[in-house]
Design an enzyme around this catalytic site. Structure first.
Site, PDB file in Angstrom:
ATOM      1  N   SER A  26      51.414  45.099  41.485  1.00  0.00           N
ATOM      2  CA  SER A  26      50.091  44.709  41.972  1.00  0.00           C
ATOM      3  C   SER A  26      50.199  43.903  43.264  1.00  0.00           C
ATOM      4  CB  SER A  26      49.391  43.843  40.922  1.00  0.00           C
ATOM      5  OG  SER A  26      50.013  42.564  40.894  1.00  0.00           O
ATOM      6  N   LYS A  27      49.028  43.726  43.892  1.00  0.00           N
ATOM      7  CA  LYS A  27      48.985  42.946  45.125  1.00  0.00           C
ATOM      8  C   LYS A  27      49.489  41.528  44.858  1.00  0.00           C
ATOM      9  CE  LYS A  27      45.932  41.406  48.815  1.00  0.00           C
ATOM     10  NZ  LYS A  27      45.908  39.966  48.585  1.00  0.00           N
ATOM     11  N   ARG A  28      49.160  41.022  43.678  1.00  0.00           N
ATOM     12  CA  ARG A  28      49.582  39.657  43.343  1.00  0.00           C
ATOM     13  C   ARG A  28      51.111  39.524  43.358  1.00  0.00           C
ATOM     14  NH1 ARG A  28      47.609  38.531  38.269  1.00  0.00           N
ATOM     15  NH2 ARG A  28      45.783  39.746  38.827  1.00  0.00           N
TER      16      ARG A  28
END
Ligand code: GLU
Length: 512
Positions: free
Chosen positions: A266-268
């Protein structure tokens, strides 16, 4: 493979920046198309107006271009099945949805979102999950529970309606996936998906996707694993339309996993660990929020593509570096793994470094010149390429080139403190003054001649090689970094070399 022309499509929804998992899907489609002399289609699936994000389509197109993934037919290119943007094909779909109703494969449903929400909450309170399926469809206001006249009346008076697929009860759907093999699902576990909505006169993903794959004569659907649960519905839609003969073959690609292994990348994860999960820089038009991109972070497209290709596919050999053409020649779906591929940020850097090291001076000049200009340095391509060529082995990202080469173009005005304390003291300034005269007397300032003369002089005077060279380095580079000293003197030439020596002699106070 059935004997038919290979036609694949990349069918993203413009709901935000394209994730690298999406780029990999596009890449595998492209490799497969090229491998089999087929066509690559770009279809934009923008029927979900709620999730539409302006700029996302351009972002997708630019990302593919940057990667060298060429589109044969589709948005931005045109082709025999144009238009390729689903919102521009809206008149096509209602006819097909109605066809399914007429054949008994689908039905009208008139319940409102609020009514459905109530049913969902009631079910939850009773400890069940609400599913719109064979158990409830005849109890709700649908064309299965209402009379024909009632249905017509509701439609005529402008009630909102949807068309839902009438999922058969208790049937085993048998499916073949080119990566996963044989898959079976009992239809009683599936709900009645919405195919068409009157509220915006648009089909949902499922209907538009099947109708378009059929009309666009798609032979192979290669897409992310998250679509595997939709496959039984898609199989049944092909059957309901009577299109089994030309039904495409399916291949569901494994997920890209977090560097730590568990879960989807994910972007996180990228934000936390300092790597991009998007090909290009992105700024959200709604929130202004930004996201890093491989391009802007200094990755080369060929390294990025190479790295992505090996995330989920392996060539069956030890080879790691592949040009696009080599990937095309080697690619096959049966070497795509079933299990998720763990993303490794260090490996992305490793690939980039490999490609940086293999760049010619001309290619490096093209990469370095914009960076130099940003820093106000005007120079020739030949000099930019030469400086970058000397230092490329130490570069990982394009942005490293500035740090590695800036002193070739900009004389040091300040001097690194640690090096100054170490070398700008005692006899060293005097020795540098003498070395200046030696250098001033050299006509041929080539690397070899300069090295020979300076070395002879050092030996003749019984000086320490390290002491002399490091003092000279401080004068010319301003720090304890850089390549061999004679690479620097040859690059700068005699005049500039002497000018820098004069500068340090005149301006830097020796350390105590
Ligand atoms: N529009 C879908 C997506 O964004 C396409 C899925 C498919 O390839 O069928 O992933």
């Amino acid at each position: 493979m059935k004997n038919r022309e290979v036609r694949v499509r990349f069918a993203p929804s413009p709901t935000g920046p394209l994730h690298i998992g999406g780029v990999r899907t596009a890449l595998y489609n492209y490799l497969f198309a090229r491998r089999h002399g087929g066509k690559m289609i770009l279809r934009i699936e923008d029927t979900d107006s709620q999730r539409f994000v302006p700029g996302a389509e351009d972002y997708i197109i630019e990302s593919l271009k940057w990667c060298g993934i060429e589109i044969d037919e589709g948005v931005g290119v045109g082709g025999p099945h144009a238009p390729y943007r689903q919102s521009e094909r809206r008149e096509i779909y209602l006819k097909y949805a109605r066809q399914l109703v007429d054949a008994g494969w689908a039905y009208y449903a008139f319940d409102t979102p609020a009514e459905l929400e109530t049913l969902r909450q009631e079910a939850e309170a009773a400890g069940r999950t609400f599913a719109y399926n064979y158990e409830v469809r005849t109890k709700l206001p649908t064309s299965l529970s209402l009379t024909e006249a009632e249905v017509e009346e509701r439609i005529a008076r402008g009630d909102q309606w949807v068309i839902r697929f009438k999922m058969p009860e208790g049937e085993i759907v048998e499916m073949e996936d080119l990566i996963r093999g044989h898959v079976e699902v009992n239809t009683s576990t599936l709900d009645d998906k919405v195919l068409y909505k009157s509220v915006d006169a648009l089909p949902t993903y499922h209907l538009a996707n099947i109708v378009d794959d059929h009309l666009m004569e798609v032979s192979h659907v290669i897409r992310g694993e998250e679509w595997l649960p939709s496959l039984p519905l898609h199989y049944l839609l092909y059957r309901a339309f009577g299109w089994q003969e030309s039904q495409p073959e399916f291949a569901h690609l494994p997920l890209l996993l977090k560097p730590t292994g568990g879960g989807k990348l994910s972007k996180r994860d990228g934000d936390k660990m300092g790597f991009p999960v998007f090909p290009l820089f992105w700024q959200s038009p709604a929130t202004g929020e930004t996201a890093h991109g491989y391009r802007e972070d200094g990755y080369l497209p060929e390294a990025f593509v190479n790295m992505l290709a090996l995330l989920g596919w392996n060539p069956g050999t030890e080879q790691e570096l592949f040009s696009m053409q080599e990937l095309i020649d080697a690619f096959s779906l049966d070497r795509v793994s079933k299990s998720g591929a763990r993303f490794q940020p260090d490996k992305a850097k490793w690939f980039n470094a490999q490609y940086m090291h293999r760049k010619s001076d001309e290619e490096l000049a093209a990469l370095l010149q914009p960076v130099l200009r940003e820093h106000g340095v005007e120079t020739t391509d030949a000099l930019a390429g030469r400086a970058a060529g000397i230092m490329k082995e130490r570069a990982t990202l394009v942005g490293d080139l500035w740090d590695l080469t800036s002193y070739f173009f900009v004389a040091p005005a300040e001097f690194e403190e640690k090096q100054t304390r170490k070398y700008w003291k005692g006899d060293n300034p005097r020795i540098l003054r003498e070395l200046r005269e030696v250098l001033a007397s050299i006509d041929d300032f080539s690397k070899e001649t300069t090295e020979q003369i300076v070395h002879a002089w050092i030996e003749q005077h019984g000086l320490s090689m390290g002491q002399v060279m490091n003092t000279l380095r401080l004068a010319l580079v301003g720090a304890g970094k850089g390549p061999g000293m004679y690479d620097v003197t040859a690059f700068l030439g005699r005049e500039e070399t002497l000018r820098r020596i004069d500068y340090i002699l005149a301006n830097l106070k020796p350390a105590e």
